[in-house]
Design a protein around this motif. Structure first.
Motif, PDB file in Angstrom:
ATOM      1  N   LEU A  48       0.793  -1.169   0.037  1.00  0.00           N
ATOM      2  CA  LEU A  48       0.062   0.011   0.112  1.00  0.00           C
ATOM      3  C   LEU A  48       0.893   1.274   0.006  1.00  0.00           C
ATOM      4  O   LEU A  48       2.106   1.429   0.367  1.00  0.00           O
ATOM      5  N   ALA A  49       0.363   2.466  -0.412  1.00  0.00           N
ATOM      6  CA  ALA A  49       1.062   3.670  -0.506  1.00  0.00           C
ATOM      7  C   ALA A  49       1.099   4.121   1.085  1.00  0.00           C
ATOM      8  O   ALA A  49      -0.140   4.087   1.634  1.00  0.00           O
ATOM      9  N   VAL A  50       2.094   4.731   1.613  1.00  0.00           N
ATOM     10  CA  VAL A  50       2.114   5.167   2.930  1.00  0.00           C
ATOM     11  C   VAL A  50       2.965   6.342   2.748  1.00  0.00           C
ATOM     12  O   VAL A  50       4.169   6.547   3.208  1.00  0.00           O
ATOM     13  N   PRO A  51       2.437   7.692   2.552  1.00  0.00           N
ATOM     14  CA  PRO A  51       3.025   8.811   1.880  1.00  0.00           C
ATOM     15  C   PRO A  51       3.678   9.323   3.290  1.00  0.00           C
ATOM     16  O   PRO A  51       4.615  10.230   3.141  1.00  0.00           O
ATOM     17  N   HIS A  52       3.232   9.129   4.391  1.00  0.00           N
ATOM     18  CA  HIS A  52       3.685   9.985   5.859  1.00  0.00           C
ATOM     19  C   HIS A  52       4.971   9.084   6.114  1.00  0.00           C
ATOM     20  O   HIS A  52       5.292   9.536   7.314  1.00  0.00           O
ATOM     21  N   LEU A  53       5.488   8.166   5.814  1.00  0.00           N
ATOM     22  CA  LEU A  53       6.526   7.371   6.200  1.00  0.00           C
ATOM     23  C   LEU A  53       7.852   7.880   5.631  1.00  0.00           C
ATOM     24  O   LEU A  53       8.695   6.905   5.128  1.00  0.00           O
ATOM     25  N   LYS A  54       7.754   8.994   5.247  1.00  0.00           N
ATOM     26  CA  LYS A  54       9.139   9.499   4.312  1.00  0.00           C
ATOM     27  C   LYS A  54      10.466   9.418   4.881  1.00  0.00           C
ATOM     28  O   LYS A  54      11.355   9.041   4.240  1.00  0.00           O
ATOM     29  N   PRO A  55      10.593   9.463   6.019  1.00  0.00           N
ATOM     30  CA  PRO A  55      11.953   9.216   6.742  1.00  0.00           C
ATOM     31  C   PRO A  55      12.272   7.718   6.503  1.00  0.00           C
ATOM     32  O   PRO A  55      13.703   7.439   6.404  1.00  0.00           O
ATOM     33  N   LEU A  56      11.519   6.574   6.317  1.00  0.00           N
ATOM     34  CA  LEU A  56      12.020   5.351   5.886  1.00  0.00           C
ATOM     35  C   LEU A  56      12.636   5.403   4.575  1.00  0.00           C
ATOM     36  O   LEU A  56      13.581   4.366   4.458  1.00  0.00           O
ATOM     37  N   ASN A  57      12.287   6.332   3.393  1.00  0.00           N
ATOM     38  CA  ASN A  57      12.619   5.985   2.391  1.00  0.00           C
ATOM     39  C   ASN A  57      13.370   7.276   1.850  1.00  0.00           C
ATOM     40  O   ASN A  57      13.212   7.745   0.766  1.00  0.00           O
ATOM     41  N   SER A  58      14.191   7.708   2.611  1.00  0.00           N
ATOM     42  CA  SER A  58      15.215   8.888   2.494  1.00  0.00           C
ATOM     43  C   SER A  58      14.597  10.187   2.109  1.00  0.00           C
ATOM     44  O   SER A  58      14.777  10.745   1.286  1.00  0.00           O
ATOM     45  N   GLY A  59      13.494  10.417   2.525  1.00  0.00           N
ATOM     46  CA  GLY A  59      12.663  11.533   2.494  1.00  0.00           C
ATOM     47  C   GLY A  59      11.604  11.478   1.363  1.00  0.00           C
ATOM     48  O   GLY A  59      11.126  12.610   1.227  1.00  0.00           O
ATOM     49  N   SER A  60      11.501  10.454   0.613  1.00  0.00           N
ATOM     50  CA  SER A  60      10.666  10.288  -0.411  1.00  0.00           C
ATOM     51  C   SER A  60       9.367   9.563  -0.220  1.00  0.00           C
ATOM     52  O   SER A  60       9.538   8.649   0.966  1.00  0.00           O
ATOM     53  N   SER A  61       8.396   9.695  -0.464  1.00  0.00           N
ATOM     54  CA  SER A  61       6.888   8.973  -0.041  1.00  0.00           C
ATOM     55  C   SER A  61       7.283   7.742  -0.604  1.00  0.00           C
ATOM     56  O   SER A  61       7.764   7.277  -1.351  1.00  0.00           O
ATOM     57  N   ILE A  62       6.321   6.673   0.073  1.00  0.00           N
ATOM     58  CA  ILE A  62       6.467   5.320  -0.070  1.00  0.00           C
ATOM     59  C   ILE A  62       5.262   5.011  -0.788  1.00  0.00           C
ATOM     60  O   ILE A  62       4.238   5.096  -0.460  1.00  0.00           O
ATOM     61  N   ASP A  63       5.258   4.694  -2.050  1.00  0.00           N
ATOM     62  CA  ASP A  63       4.198   4.041  -2.993  1.00  0.00           C
ATOM     63  C   ASP A  63       4.034   2.552  -3.038  1.00  0.00           C
ATOM     64  O   ASP A  63       5.122   1.783  -2.517  1.00  0.00           O
TER      65      ASP A  63
END
Length: 176
Positions: free
Chosen positions: A22-37
């Motif tokens: 699932l997309a998780v846009p608010h977990l940006k810190p996990l993905n080096s500042g990018s949203s998780i799609d």
């Protein structure tokens, strides 16, 4: 995971590949500042990957895959010659990671490979622990110890200390 066990904590901190379902846009810190799609692949600590993959109340946020340390290439190398594989290069807590992953993924073949690997390597570990001059002088045994995972290093230290204790006991008992 044993709550107060440093070994368990360090084992659960090892990274495993996860794919977000699932997309998780608010977990940006996990993905080096990018949203998780949806479809994003990240290496996450085992404890986090397990939480995201095993959520039983809703659809899981992510799927967890077998880490490369326990992948088919490593399993084939262990089957071929367990003593030649540098387990520490694969994972510092290799056997702990294997145990945790086997708790999550039932794989009888991996159980056999890991069990046979430990048995074959334990014999050599005990032998080298009794003859540690090379370790103290920086010889081949030192390279051997560098390739051991933490479980094997604990076995090496225990075996070495036991050997030294038996030698000391023989020396003191022969004087009496």
């Amino acid at each position: 995971m044993a709550y107060f066990s440093p070994t368990s904590i360090l084992t659960d901190a090892q990274k495993v590949p996860c794919t977000f379902e699932l997309a998780v846009p608010h977990l940006k810190p996990l993905n080096s500042g990018s949203s998780i799609d949806q479809g994003t692949k990240l290496d996450l600590p085992l404890w986090m990957g397990e939480m995201l993959a095993l959520d039983t109340h809703t659809d899981p946020l992510a799927t967890m895959e077998m880490p490369t340390a326990l992948g088919q290439r490593v399993m084939n190398a262990l089957r071929a010659d367990a003593k030649s594989v540098d387990l520490r290069a694969q994972a510092q807590w290799f056997y702990g990671l294997g145990e945790r992953m086997l708790f999550l993924f039932e794989d009888d073949e991996m159980v056999d490979v890991l069990t046979n690997t430990f048995k074959k390597r334990a014999h050599e570990i005990a032998d080298k622990a009794q003859n540690t001059r090379g370790v103290q002088q920086g010889g081949d045994s030192n390279d051997f110890v560098m390739g051991l995972d933490e479980t094997e290093r604990l076995l090496f230290r225990s075996s070495h200390e036991s050997t030294q204790a038996v030698k000391k006991w023989f020396e003191t008992s022969s004087r009496a």
